[in-house]
Write a protein that holds these residues in place. Structure first.
Motif, mmCIF file in Angstrom:
data_model
loop_
_atom_site.group_PDB
_atom_site.id
_atom_site.type_symbol
_atom_site.label_atom_id
_atom_site.label_comp_id
_atom_site.label_asym_id
_atom_site.label_seq_id
_atom_site.Cartn_x
_atom_site.Cartn_y
_atom_site.Cartn_z
ATOM 1 N N ASP A 66 161.909 -0.100 21.669
ATOM 2 C CA ASP A 66 163.155 0.037 21.217
ATOM 3 C C ASP A 66 163.487 -1.551 21.203
ATOM 4 O OD1 ASP A 66 165.532 0.768 20.228
ATOM 5 O OD2 ASP A 66 166.500 1.202 22.017
ATOM 6 N N LEU A 67 163.724 -2.002 20.038
ATOM 7 C CA LEU A 67 164.281 -3.599 20.105
ATOM 8 C C LEU A 67 165.615 -3.787 19.653
ATOM 9 C CD1 LEU A 67 161.064 -5.476 18.296
ATOM 10 C CD2 LEU A 67 161.465 -4.682 20.761
ATOM 11 N N ARG A 68 166.441 -4.432 20.437
ATOM 12 C CA ARG A 68 167.788 -4.571 20.143
ATOM 13 C C ARG A 68 168.307 -6.130 20.402
ATOM 14 N NH1 ARG A 68 170.447 0.241 23.684
ATOM 15 N NH2 ARG A 68 168.765 1.807 23.161
ATOM 16 N N GLY A 69 168.297 -6.678 19.111
ATOM 17 C CA GLY A 69 168.862 -8.111 18.933
ATOM 18 C C GLY A 69 167.738 -9.208 19.323
ATOM 19 N N ILE A 88 158.895 3.345 17.029
ATOM 20 C CA ILE A 88 159.792 2.062 17.076
ATOM 21 C C ILE A 88 160.930 2.105 16.417
ATOM 22 C CG2 ILE A 88 159.508 -0.431 16.993
ATOM 23 C CD1 ILE A 88 156.243 -0.275 16.819
ATOM 24 N N THR A 89 161.959 1.557 17.239
ATOM 25 C CA THR A 89 163.284 1.551 16.690
ATOM 26 C C THR A 89 163.841 -0.066 16.615
ATOM 27 O OG1 THR A 89 164.436 2.103 18.584
ATOM 28 C CG2 THR A 89 164.077 3.818 16.637
ATOM 29 N N HIS A 110 160.489 9.470 12.667
ATOM 30 C CA HIS A 110 159.868 8.441 11.592
ATOM 31 C C HIS A 110 159.133 7.641 12.779
ATOM 32 C CE1 HIS A 110 161.645 9.001 7.631
ATOM 33 N NE2 HIS A 110 162.603 9.150 8.315
ATOM 34 N N LEU A 111 157.834 7.048 12.229
ATOM 35 C CA LEU A 111 157.227 6.045 12.932
ATOM 36 C C LEU A 111 157.897 4.847 13.343
ATOM 37 C CD1 LEU A 111 153.783 6.413 11.047
ATOM 38 C CD2 LEU A 111 154.324 7.455 13.263
ATOM 39 N N ILE A 112 158.531 4.256 12.304
ATOM 40 C CA ILE A 112 159.395 2.874 12.620
ATOM 41 C C ILE A 112 160.773 3.154 11.911
ATOM 42 C CG2 ILE A 112 159.402 0.485 12.033
ATOM 43 C CD1 ILE A 112 156.438 0.645 11.983
ATOM 44 N N ILE A 136 158.182 5.421 7.489
ATOM 45 C CA ILE A 136 158.788 3.931 7.754
ATOM 46 C C ILE A 136 160.227 4.163 7.222
ATOM 47 C CG2 ILE A 136 158.604 1.512 7.901
ATOM 48 C CD1 ILE A 136 155.574 2.008 7.505
ATOM 49 N N LEU A 137 161.199 4.274 7.960
ATOM 50 C CA LEU A 137 162.494 4.368 7.420
ATOM 51 C C LEU A 137 163.130 2.721 7.248
ATOM 52 C CD1 LEU A 137 164.991 6.171 6.720
ATOM 53 C CD2 LEU A 137 165.500 6.020 8.990
#
Length: 235
Positions: A66-69, A88-89, A110-112, A136-137
């Protein structure tokens, strides 16, 4: 990682000795732990290579990663599998420095999920195996300052809502985009835009519905506005 202070993660394994992040359960199942989250203080020399993230996703709306910023992560030659949520989000401000050689499978969602403006971060040589009606969304708008390529992946792209797109965009042969009910691409409304979408007889570029049982009118369409340039092509 990287919530309070500048943070660098260096997790570099090898093909024969990967670094594994997994459950401590004797018989693990998807969602046995939450995952790895990286915040905006994660620095540009952070890298994960030959890593395995397995059985994460206990918070279903997050990813195993999870990546944020942050747009500072190099993620290469690694595996994400058996997530009870996403693989992955990435929030709207997050992307990758590098993203190649990634294997993803067995994710419930979703995968990503990634913003359209950071979609070009997804590189080549990835192997994606998505669940039914998942892939992939991509969401949101993008105004690309430099030419970009949307690379073909081994999973379809799912488009949620209207995406306003400007700049020079090349879409690789074989890409499939599946749109929700109000989904559309709107090209060239705000700035000069060149669209190069050239498929082939055996590997066309497909724009279609995300519905499992589509009917006429299940998505809005493609719109080309005043700033689309004369050298744009769909073939």
């Amino acid at each position: 990682m990287g919530y309070y202070e500048s943070t660098v993660l260096t997790a570099v394994g090898t093909a024969t000795a990967p670094i594994t992040f997994t459950s401590n359960a004797a018989t693990p199942a998807a969602g046995a732990w939450e995952g790895i989250t990286m915040y905006d203080n994660t620095q540009t020399n952070t890298k994960m290579e030959y890593c395995v993230i397995d059985y994460a996703g206990s918070v279903s709306y997050n990813g195993a990663l999870d990546l944020r910023g942050t747009t500072h992560i190099s993620f290469k030659s690694s595996t994400i599998r058996n997530s009870a949520g996403y693989g992955i989000t990435l929030d709207s401000e997050s992307g990758f420095q590098e993203f190649t050689g990634i294997n993803m499978s067995n994710c419930v969602n979703h995968l990503i999920t990634i913003s359209t403006k950071n979609l070009p971060d997804l590189g080549a040589n990835n192997t994606f195996t998505a669940s039914s009606n998942k892939g992939i969304l991509i969401t949101g708008d993008a105004n690309y300052a430099d030419p970009v390529v949307w690379r073909k992946q081994t999973a379809d792209f799912y488009v949620d809502g209207e995406c306003d797109l400007d700049g020079s965009i090349e879409i690789q042969s074989g890409c499939t985009f599946r749109f929700t009910n109000d989904g559309m691409f709107w090209f060239g409304y705000y700035a000069n835009t060149k669209v190069t979408a050239i498929g082939s007889a055996n590997s066309p570029i497909v724009f279609t519905s995300a519905s499992a049982s589509p009917a006429a009118g299940t998505w809005e369409g493609l719109r080309f506005d005043q700033y689309v340039q004369t050298n744009s092509i769909l073939s």
